[in-house]
Motif scaffolding. Structure first.
Motif, PDB file in Angstrom:
ATOM      1  N   ASN A   1      19.069  83.074 -39.048  1.00 46.41           N
ATOM      2  CA  ASN A   1      17.703  83.577 -38.937  1.00 46.41           C
ATOM      3  C   ASN A   1      17.296  84.177 -40.277  1.00 46.41           C
ATOM      4  N   ALA A   2      16.744  83.367 -41.145  1.00 42.96           N
ATOM      5  CA  ALA A   2      16.383  83.790 -42.505  1.00 42.96           C
ATOM      6  C   ALA A   2      15.404  84.959 -42.510  1.00 42.96           C
ATOM      7  N   LYS A   3      14.648  85.107 -41.450  1.00 43.26           N
ATOM      8  CA  LYS A   3      13.663  86.188 -41.398  1.00 43.26           C
ATOM      9  C   LYS A   3      14.323  87.566 -41.359  1.00 43.26           C
ATOM     10  N   MET A   4      15.604  87.616 -41.026  1.00 43.21           N
ATOM     11  CA  MET A   4      16.330  88.887 -41.048  1.00 43.21           C
ATOM     12  C   MET A   4      16.684  89.283 -42.480  1.00 43.21           C
ATOM     13  N   THR A   5      16.677  88.338 -43.406  1.00 40.04           N
ATOM     14  CA  THR A   5      16.958  88.599 -44.820  1.00 40.04           C
ATOM     15  C   THR A   5      15.670  88.600 -45.636  1.00 40.04           C
ATOM     16  N   PHE A   6      14.811  87.627 -45.379  1.00 41.27           N
ATOM     17  CA  PHE A   6      13.584  87.451 -46.141  1.00 41.27           C
ATOM     18  C   PHE A   6      12.392  87.576 -45.195  1.00 41.27           C
ATOM     19  N   GLU A   7      11.837  88.759 -45.099  1.00 40.26           N
ATOM     20  CA  GLU A   7      10.691  88.970 -44.223  1.00 40.26           C
ATOM     21  C   GLU A   7       9.558  88.027 -44.619  1.00 40.26           C
ATOM     22  N   GLY A   8       8.986  87.364 -43.646  1.00 42.82           N
ATOM     23  CA  GLY A   8       7.889  86.442 -43.909  1.00 42.82           C
ATOM     24  C   GLY A   8       8.324  85.064 -44.363  1.00 42.82           C
ATOM     25  N   SER A   9       9.634  84.806 -44.351  1.00 36.93           N
ATOM     26  CA  SER A   9      10.142  83.495 -44.760  1.00 36.93           C
ATOM     27  C   SER A   9       9.566  82.395 -43.881  1.00 36.93           C
ATOM     28  N   MET A  10       9.329  81.238 -44.498  1.00 32.14           N
ATOM     29  CA  MET A  10       8.882  80.066 -43.740  1.00 32.14           C
ATOM     30  C   MET A  10      10.065  79.300 -43.157  1.00 32.14           C
ATOM     31  N   MET A  11      11.281  79.668 -43.559  1.00 33.09           N
ATOM     32  CA  MET A  11      12.468  78.956 -43.097  1.00 33.09           C
ATOM     33  C   MET A  11      12.640  79.173 -41.592  1.00 33.09           C
ATOM     34  N   PRO A  12      12.887  78.099 -40.850  1.00 31.44           N
ATOM     35  CA  PRO A  12      13.088  78.237 -39.410  1.00 31.44           C
ATOM     36  C   PRO A  12      14.324  79.077 -39.093  1.00 31.44           C
ATOM     37  N   SER A  13      14.289  79.694 -37.934  1.00 29.23           N
ATOM     38  CA  SER A  13      15.456  80.413 -37.423  1.00 29.23           C
ATOM     39  C   SER A  13      16.292  79.401 -36.661  1.00 29.23           C
ATOM     40  N   PHE A  14      17.395  78.965 -37.253  1.00 31.35           N
ATOM     41  CA  PHE A  14      18.160  77.867 -36.683  1.00 31.35           C
ATOM     42  C   PHE A  14      19.052  78.270 -35.510  1.00 31.35           C
ATOM     43  N   TYR A  15      19.340  79.581 -35.367  1.00 27.11           N
ATOM     44  CA  TYR A  15      20.178  80.018 -34.252  1.00 27.11           C
ATOM     45  C   TYR A  15      19.490  81.183 -33.544  1.00 27.11           C
ATOM     46  N   LYS A  16      18.392  80.858 -32.898  1.00 27.76           N
ATOM     47  CA  LYS A  16      17.563  81.845 -32.204  1.00 27.76           C
ATOM     48  C   LYS A  16      16.969  81.153 -30.986  1.00 27.76           C
ATOM     49  N   THR A  17      16.825  81.893 -29.887  1.00 27.20           N
ATOM     50  CA  THR A  17      16.275  81.294 -28.673  1.00 27.20           C
ATOM     51  C   THR A  17      15.178  82.137 -28.029  1.00 27.20           C
ATOM     52  N   ASP A  18      14.868  83.291 -28.600  1.00 22.52           N
ATOM     53  CA  ASP A  18      13.823  84.126 -27.994  1.00 22.52           C
ATOM     54  C   ASP A  18      13.005  84.806 -29.079  1.00 22.52           C
ATOM     55  N   GLY A  19      11.948  85.493 -28.649  1.00 23.91           N
ATOM     56  CA  GLY A  19      11.099  86.190 -29.600  1.00 23.91           C
ATOM     57  C   GLY A  19      10.079  85.308 -30.289  1.00 23.91           C
ATOM     58  N   PHE A  20       9.890  84.101 -29.783  1.00 25.30           N
ATOM     59  CA  PHE A  20       8.895  83.203 -30.355  1.00 25.30           C
ATOM     60  C   PHE A  20       7.514  83.556 -29.801  1.00 25.30           C
ATOM     61  N   ILE A  21       6.481  83.293 -30.563  1.00 23.99           N
ATOM     62  CA  ILE A  21       5.124  83.631 -30.130  1.00 23.99           C
ATOM     63  C   ILE A  21       4.601  82.604 -29.127  1.00 23.99           C
ATOM     64  N   ARG A  22       4.705  81.325 -29.459  1.00 25.13           N
ATOM     65  CA  ARG A  22       4.191  80.278 -28.582  1.00 25.13           C
ATOM     66  C   ARG A  22       5.145  79.093 -28.560  1.00 25.13           C
ATOM     67  N   PRO A  23       6.276  79.223 -27.884  1.00 26.93           N
ATOM     68  CA  PRO A  23       7.202  78.080 -27.861  1.00 26.93           C
ATOM     69  C   PRO A  23       6.613  76.932 -27.045  1.00 26.93           C
ATOM     70  N   GLY A  24       6.975  75.730 -27.427  1.00 36.13           N
ATOM     71  CA  GLY A  24       6.487  74.559 -26.717  1.00 36.13           C
ATOM     72  C   GLY A  24       7.617  73.620 -26.365  1.00 36.13           C
ATOM     73  N   ASP A  25       7.309  72.635 -25.555  1.00 34.44           N
ATOM     74  CA  ASP A  25       8.269  71.623 -25.135  1.00 34.44           C
ATOM     75  C   ASP A  25       8.139  70.444 -26.095  1.00 34.44           C
ATOM     76  N   GLY A  26       8.924  70.509 -27.176  1.00 37.06           N
ATOM     77  CA  GLY A  26       8.843  69.454 -28.190  1.00 37.06           C
ATOM     78  C   GLY A  26       7.449  69.368 -28.750  1.00 37.06           C
ATOM     79  N   PHE A  27       6.897  68.173 -28.798  1.00 36.37           N
ATOM     80  CA  PHE A  27       5.552  67.966 -29.323  1.00 36.37           C
ATOM     81  C   PHE A  27       4.596  67.546 -28.208  1.00 36.37           C
ATOM     82  N   THR A  28       4.849  68.043 -26.989  1.00 39.41           N
ATOM     83  CA  THR A  28       4.038  67.645 -25.848  1.00 39.41           C
ATOM     84  C   THR A  28       2.802  68.501 -25.656  1.00 39.41           C
ATOM     85  N   GLY A  29       2.741  69.666 -26.280  1.00 38.00           N
ATOM     86  CA  GLY A  29       1.627  70.577 -26.070  1.00 38.00           C
ATOM     87  C   GLY A  29       1.781  71.414 -24.817  1.00 38.00           C
ATOM     88  N   LYS A  30       2.911  71.272 -24.127  1.00 36.00           N
ATOM     89  CA  LYS A  30       3.171  72.023 -22.896  1.00 36.00           C
ATOM     90  C   LYS A  30       4.200  73.112 -23.166  1.00 36.00           C
TER      91      LYS A  30
END
Length: 158
Positions: free
Chosen positions: A102-131
């Motif tokens: 989770n690069a955001k824990m080191t670099f606040e505001g980083s654009m790098m995705p959090s590769f080992y995170k499963t919660d705390g997202f603002i608007r998670p979606g189901d792939g690219f389905t819009g659902k």
């Protein structure tokens, strides 16, 4: 074998996922200290030989933003993030594990995705389905894939 199966079923019934039964740290349980993660996520050393495939395709796609001179055959390296050449000399293993997790824990505001995170997202979606997702979110990389990438990055010395 039967005893292992009974133990796994019992742990699952108690709400402890299979990942914890195998000694893997769950994404929500990763302990960051100043952005670094000192403890292995799996207790198993990473295999740098697995990393190029992860870096190129399997959930990582690191080369969409980073260049890596040691992997010249990877197509379309990006230049949004810093080149990863020499990264093993600039950062410790714990710092790299934190950045990949989770690069955001080191670099606040980083654009790098959090590769080992499963919660705390603002608007998670189901792939690219819009659902919205139908079930629990999975991390982009497994704990072992994070360890494999970190092991590889540690080989990239100046």
């Amino acid at each position: 074998m039967k005893k292992l199966m009974i133990t796994t079923v019992a742990l699952s019934a108690l709400g402890i996922g299979a990942a914890l039964a195998e000694g893997t740290v769950a994404p929500a349980d990763v302990k960051f200290e100043d952005g670094a993660v000192a403890m292995s996520l799996t207790g198993v050393p990473g295999d740098p030989a697995n990393a190029p495939d992860i870096i190129d395709k399997k959930g990582g796609n690191c080369v969409a933003c980073h260049q890596i001179s040691a992997l010249p055959n990877l197509a379309f390296p990006g230049n949004i993030g810093p080149a990863l050449d020499g990264v093993g000399s600039r950062w410790s293993e714990a710092e790299l594990r934190g950045i990949v997790s989770n690069a955001k824990m080191t670099f606040e505001g980083s654009m790098m995705p959090s590769f080992y995170k499963t919660d705390g997202f603002i608007r998670p979606g189901d792939g690219f389905t819009g659902k919205e997702p139908a079930g629990p979110l999975e991390p982009l990389l497994t704990a072992q894939q994070v360890e494999d990438v970190v092991a590889y990055l540690m080989t990239l010395k100046d």
